[in-house]
Structure formats: C-alpha cells, structure tokens
Write a protein that holds these residues in place. Structure first.
Motif, PDB file in Angstrom:
ATOM      1  N   GLY A  39     -12.566  -8.955  -3.957  1.00  0.00           N
ATOM      2  CA  GLY A  39     -13.011  -8.686  -2.601  1.00  0.00           C
ATOM      3  C   GLY A  39     -12.465  -7.402  -2.020  1.00  0.00           C
ATOM      4  N   ASN A  40     -11.488  -6.795  -2.692  1.00  0.00           N
ATOM      5  CA  ASN A  40     -10.907  -5.532  -2.235  1.00  0.00           C
ATOM      6  C   ASN A  40     -11.662  -4.390  -2.927  1.00  0.00           C
ATOM      7  OD1 ASN A  40      -9.273  -3.233  -1.778  1.00  0.00           O
ATOM      8  ND2 ASN A  40      -7.450  -4.506  -1.572  1.00  0.00           N
ATOM      9  N   LYS A  41     -12.574  -3.766  -2.193  1.00  0.00           N
ATOM     10  CA  LYS A  41     -13.437  -2.749  -2.781  1.00  0.00           C
ATOM     11  C   LYS A  41     -12.646  -1.547  -3.286  1.00  0.00           C
ATOM     12  CE  LYS A  41     -17.589  -3.953  -0.153  1.00  0.00           C
ATOM     13  NZ  LYS A  41     -18.637  -3.458   0.777  1.00  0.00           N
ATOM     14  N   MET A  42     -11.668  -1.103  -2.518  1.00  0.00           N
ATOM     15  CA  MET A  42     -10.892   0.073  -2.927  1.00  0.00           C
ATOM     16  C   MET A  42     -10.120  -0.201  -4.207  1.00  0.00           C
ATOM     17  SD  MET A  42     -11.597   2.555  -0.991  1.00  0.00           S
ATOM     18  CE  MET A  42     -10.334   3.651  -1.621  1.00  0.00           C
ATOM     19  N   ILE A 225       3.969  -8.020 -12.312  1.00  0.00           N
ATOM     20  CA  ILE A 225       2.709  -7.313 -12.560  1.00  0.00           C
ATOM     21  C   ILE A 225       2.504  -6.212 -11.542  1.00  0.00           C
ATOM     22  CG2 ILE A 225       0.198  -7.567 -12.549  1.00  0.00           C
ATOM     23  CD1 ILE A 225       0.596 -10.345 -13.767  1.00  0.00           C
ATOM     24  N   VAL A 226       2.778  -6.528 -10.282  1.00  0.00           N
ATOM     25  CA  VAL A 226       2.668  -5.512  -9.241  1.00  0.00           C
ATOM     26  C   VAL A 226       3.657  -4.379  -9.504  1.00  0.00           C
ATOM     27  CG1 VAL A 226       2.942  -5.056  -6.777  1.00  0.00           C
ATOM     28  CG2 VAL A 226       1.821  -7.145  -7.538  1.00  0.00           C
ATOM     29  N   SER A 227       4.868  -4.728  -9.936  1.00  0.00           N
ATOM     30  CA  SER A 227       5.875  -3.704 -10.220  1.00  0.00           C
ATOM     31  C   SER A 227       5.425  -2.771 -11.336  1.00  0.00           C
ATOM     32  CB  SER A 227       7.198  -4.380 -10.606  1.00  0.00           C
ATOM     33  OG  SER A 227       8.181  -3.425 -10.948  1.00  0.00           O
ATOM     34  N   ILE A 228       4.751  -3.318 -12.353  1.00  0.00           N
ATOM     35  CA  ILE A 228       4.272  -2.495 -13.465  1.00  0.00           C
ATOM     36  C   ILE A 228       3.265  -1.462 -12.972  1.00  0.00           C
ATOM     37  CG2 ILE A 228       2.860  -2.546 -15.555  1.00  0.00           C
ATOM     38  CD1 ILE A 228       4.247  -5.118 -16.334  1.00  0.00           C
ATOM     39  N   THR A 229       2.347  -1.898 -12.087  1.00  0.00           N
ATOM     40  CA  THR A 229       1.310  -0.978 -11.613  1.00  0.00           C
ATOM     41  C   THR A 229       1.889   0.184 -10.813  1.00  0.00           C
ATOM     42  OG1 THR A 229       0.933  -2.289  -9.597  1.00  0.00           O
ATOM     43  CG2 THR A 229      -0.405  -2.814 -11.524  1.00  0.00           C
ATOM     44  N   LEU A 284      -5.216  10.008 -11.258  1.00  0.00           N
ATOM     45  CA  LEU A 284      -4.460   8.926 -11.894  1.00  0.00           C
ATOM     46  C   LEU A 284      -3.457   8.312 -10.924  1.00  0.00           C
ATOM     47  CD1 LEU A 284      -3.494   9.932 -15.561  1.00  0.00           C
ATOM     48  CD2 LEU A 284      -4.593   7.826 -14.810  1.00  0.00           C
ATOM     49  N   MET A 285      -2.674   9.145 -10.268  1.00  0.00           N
ATOM     50  CA  MET A 285      -1.654   8.655  -9.342  1.00  0.00           C
ATOM     51  C   MET A 285      -2.287   7.896  -8.188  1.00  0.00           C
ATOM     52  SD  MET A 285       1.241   9.766 -10.668  1.00  0.00           S
ATOM     53  CE  MET A 285       2.459   9.829  -9.377  1.00  0.00           C
ATOM     54  N   LEU A 286      -3.362   8.437  -7.613  1.00  0.00           N
ATOM     55  CA  LEU A 286      -4.022   7.795  -6.483  1.00  0.00           C
ATOM     56  C   LEU A 286      -4.641   6.463  -6.897  1.00  0.00           C
ATOM     57  CD1 LEU A 286      -4.955   7.902  -3.542  1.00  0.00           C
ATOM     58  CD2 LEU A 286      -6.969   9.184  -4.305  1.00  0.00           C
ATOM     59  N   GLY A 292      -2.507  -0.837  -7.246  1.00  0.00           N
ATOM     60  CA  GLY A 292      -1.262  -1.573  -7.041  1.00  0.00           C
ATOM     61  C   GLY A 292      -1.201  -2.224  -5.669  1.00  0.00           C
ATOM     62  N   ASP A 293      -1.666  -1.522  -4.643  1.00  0.00           N
ATOM     63  CA  ASP A 293      -1.709  -2.099  -3.291  1.00  0.00           C
ATOM     64  C   ASP A 293      -2.629  -3.311  -3.246  1.00  0.00           C
ATOM     65  OD1 ASP A 293       0.079  -0.303  -2.209  1.00  0.00           O
ATOM     66  OD2 ASP A 293      -1.467   1.113  -1.565  1.00  0.00           O
ATOM     67  N   GLY A 294      -3.812  -3.178  -3.857  1.00  0.00           N
ATOM     68  CA  GLY A 294      -4.741  -4.300  -3.879  1.00  0.00           C
ATOM     69  C   GLY A 294      -4.208  -5.481  -4.670  1.00  0.00           C
ATOM     70  N   LEU A 295      -3.535  -5.190  -5.790  1.00  0.00           N
ATOM     71  CA  LEU A 295      -2.973  -6.254  -6.610  1.00  0.00           C
ATOM     72  C   LEU A 295      -1.837  -6.961  -5.878  1.00  0.00           C
ATOM     73  CD1 LEU A 295      -3.447  -7.418  -9.436  1.00  0.00           C
ATOM     74  CD2 LEU A 295      -1.665  -5.882 -10.288  1.00  0.00           C
ATOM     75  N   ARG A 296      -1.039  -6.208  -5.151  1.00  0.00           N
ATOM     76  CA  ARG A 296       0.055  -6.810  -4.381  1.00  0.00           C
ATOM     77  C   ARG A 296      -0.496  -7.761  -3.318  1.00  0.00           C
ATOM     78  NH1 ARG A 296       3.263  -2.441  -1.353  1.00  0.00           N
ATOM     79  NH2 ARG A 296       1.236  -2.323  -0.326  1.00  0.00           N
ATOM     80  N   ASP A 297      -1.561  -7.347  -2.639  1.00  0.00           N
ATOM     81  CA  ASP A 297      -2.172  -8.227  -1.637  1.00  0.00           C
ATOM     82  C   ASP A 297      -2.794  -9.459  -2.273  1.00  0.00           C
ATOM     83  OD1 ASP A 297      -1.436  -6.385   0.279  1.00  0.00           O
ATOM     84  OD2 ASP A 297      -3.399  -5.396   0.347  1.00  0.00           O
ATOM     85  N   ALA A 298      -3.409  -9.282  -3.440  1.00  0.00           N
ATOM     86  CA  ALA A 298      -4.070 -10.405  -4.106  1.00  0.00           C
ATOM     87  C   ALA A 298      -3.078 -11.438  -4.616  1.00  0.00           C
ATOM     88  CB  ALA A 298      -4.923  -9.893  -5.262  1.00  0.00           C
ATOM     89  N   LEU A 299      -1.903 -10.988  -5.050  1.00  0.00           N
ATOM     90  CA  LEU A 299      -0.913 -11.904  -5.620  1.00  0.00           C
ATOM     91  C   LEU A 299       0.063 -12.441  -4.590  1.00  0.00           C
ATOM     92  CD1 LEU A 299      -0.113  -9.993  -8.935  1.00  0.00           C
ATOM     93  CD2 LEU A 299      -1.471 -12.060  -8.673  1.00  0.00           C
TER      94      LEU A 299
END
Length: 305
Positions: A39-42, A225-229, A284-286, A292-299
């Motif tokens: 659901g997080n498009k970005m 997982i979030v830390s890895i990203t 790549l960095m962006l 990573g931001d989206g994954l942090r919110d999802a988890l």
C-alpha cells in the motif's frame, strides 16, 4: 409476505457474512506487513528501481562488446553517442560498461558488509543480552571502547594496514560496523527474554543457543530487516568515499566511487564522466532510503490492524 421473506433473507445474509468474517483466519504478522508495504506507493516504486538497478548491474556490462578494463586512446573522452552510450573516459574505456560494472561491485560490497554486520551483531548482542550480568557488562564495555573511535578513522587505519581492494574494504567495514547491530539486538533481547514463551523454553530445559536462535532472533527479524536496508546504502556510501579519496577500489577495477573520483577531475571539460556514476549512486541511495522507510512502517507492530 414477500416483503417479510426478503427482509428475512437479508438478515440471514448479514448473519452469514458476519459469521464468515469472524471465522476467517486473521493474517499473520508477515502477511499484514506485506499488505501494508504494497500500500506504500513510494516504497514499491523504490523497490522496483532497486530491482531494475540490480538487473542492470549484472546485465549492463554484457549489453555491448566493450570490456570495462580495455580502451582505445584514440577514442578517449568521446561524448555519449549511439556506439558509446555513456561516452568514454580519458583513455577510451566505455563508461556504460564501467558504470554498471562499478554498480555491481558497489552492490556486492553493500550487501556483503550489511549481512556480515547483522550476523555478527546477532551473535554478539544476543549472547550479551541473554546472559546478562557481568558478561553483558564486559561485552558492552568492549563495544563502547571500540565505538569511541570514529568509524571512518577505524576503517582508514585498517585500509592503511591491509591495503586497498574489494576484500580489504569488506574486512575493514565488517570488523568495525557490527557494533551498532550488536547494541540493537541486545536491547531487543533484554525485552524479549522475560517473555512467557522464553521462560517456558528455559523451564523445559532448552539450552542458551537454542533459545537465542529459535525464540529470540526470529522475534527481532523485523528490526533486523529494516536495519539491513539502511546499512546497505551506508556501506555503498562508505566504499564510494574510500574510493573517492583513493583508498578504495584500485585501477583498473571500477566502482561508483572510483568512477566519481575520476569524473570529478574532468568535470569542467567533460561533465558527463561524473554525471552518470553520480546519478546511479544517488538513485541507489535514495531508493534504499525510501524502501527502508516503507519497510520500517510496514513492520511496525503498532500499526498493525
């Protein structure tokens, strides 16, 4: 009577729908996290960009006949055209091939460093947090002593001793980069080890290693997982910085950092030599940051519905 029958059927239909909803098994934590991530498009756009860049890093160097380490002096500093898509450098090497070869090297370093740091952090932090007491105090004091030296200085010192190269960069970054992961895992383990299921496993006779690997580590996977990203782009940037100051990937090997360093010297005359590697590393960095931001919110379990 017909109206009563219709109303009765509607009532029965609502009751059946309600019963199905109640009896329907709830989504697991990972299924719910994937639903929120989609659901997080970005975040999904960033994931698509990362997949595309990873594919290009492996396929790009083979899309033409040029070798990344061979050039023609007569074709030096050729601007982008239908033959040389990204142009050539000062000694006639094809920049398209070198940029994607450099992206492959940078991604390999980033993923390897992040993975090794997380593994070392899990082992060190898990043991420290679970055992506790004097062992925890001694292990954390060691982390504080090592961590008191700025990370860049630690890496440069090791690079000076071990020399340059991909293996040296990985060793230098992994020998010093696991401390943050260890502290993070320790904090999670200190919270989880007092949970009922851990106490039950301890009562049933499970040894320390089994409890850490079977019960504590899986329950910290979301944070890891979030830390890895976030650690992957950090490692890529670290390699790029070392290569930029001349302590990273040696010539004729290529990385995004070494290509950016070479392009800087030609910026006023041939800006395209800096533009292409700088653009790839910036994207790549962006992309990693947004994903990573989206994954942090999802988890985040607080957002689970």
């Amino acid at each position: 009577m017909a109206e009563l029958s219709k109303e009765k059927f509607k009532t029965i239909g609502k009751d059946l729908t309600k019963a199905q909803t109640i009896n329907r098994p709830s989504m697991t934590y990972w299924q719910d996290a994937w639903r929120r991530l989609k659901g997080n498009k970005m975040a999904m756009i960033a994931l698509g960009i990362l997949i595309l860049l990873a594919i290009m890093a492996f396929v790009g160097p083979f899309m033409n006949e040029f070798k990344f380490n061979k050039g023609d002096l007569l074709l030096g500093n050729t601007t982008p055209n239908s033959t040389y898509w990204f142009g050539t450098d000062e000694i006639g090497r094809d920049l398209w091939t070198r940029v994607w070869k450099g992206a492959r090297v940078s991604l390999f370093i980033g993923f390897t460093v992040a993975f090794v740091n997380i593994v070392l952090g899990i082992l060190y932090g898990g043991i420290s947090g679970y055992i506790g007491g004097r062992t925890d105090m001694i292990m954390m004091r060691f982390c504080e002593i090592v961590g008191s030296i700025p990370g860049l200085i630690r890496v440069i010192m090791l690079m000076t001793i071990l020399g340059s190269g991909v293996k040296t960069i990985i060793i230098a970054m992994t020998l010093t980069g696991w401390i943050g992961s260890a502290r993070m895992v320790r904090g999670q383990v200190l919270q989880l080890k007092e949970m009922e299921y851990v106490m039950a496993a301890r009562t049933l006779g499970s040894d320390t290693g089994r409890i850490i690997l079977k019960h504590l580590v899986p329950n910290t996977m979301g944070v890891l997982i979030v830390s890895i990203t976030f650690r992957i782009p950090g490692a890529i940037f670290g390699e790029a910085f070392l290569s930029y100051i001349g302590m990273g990937i040696p010539v004729p090997e290529a990385s995004l950092g070494s290509l950016s360093q070479a392009g800087t010297q030609m910026l006023l005359v041939h800006p395209y030599q800096l533009a292409f590697p700088a653009l790839v590393i910036s994207i790549l960095m962006l992309a990693f940051t947004l994903f990573g931001d989206g994954l942090r919110d999802a988890l985040d379990p607080k957002l689970r519905q």
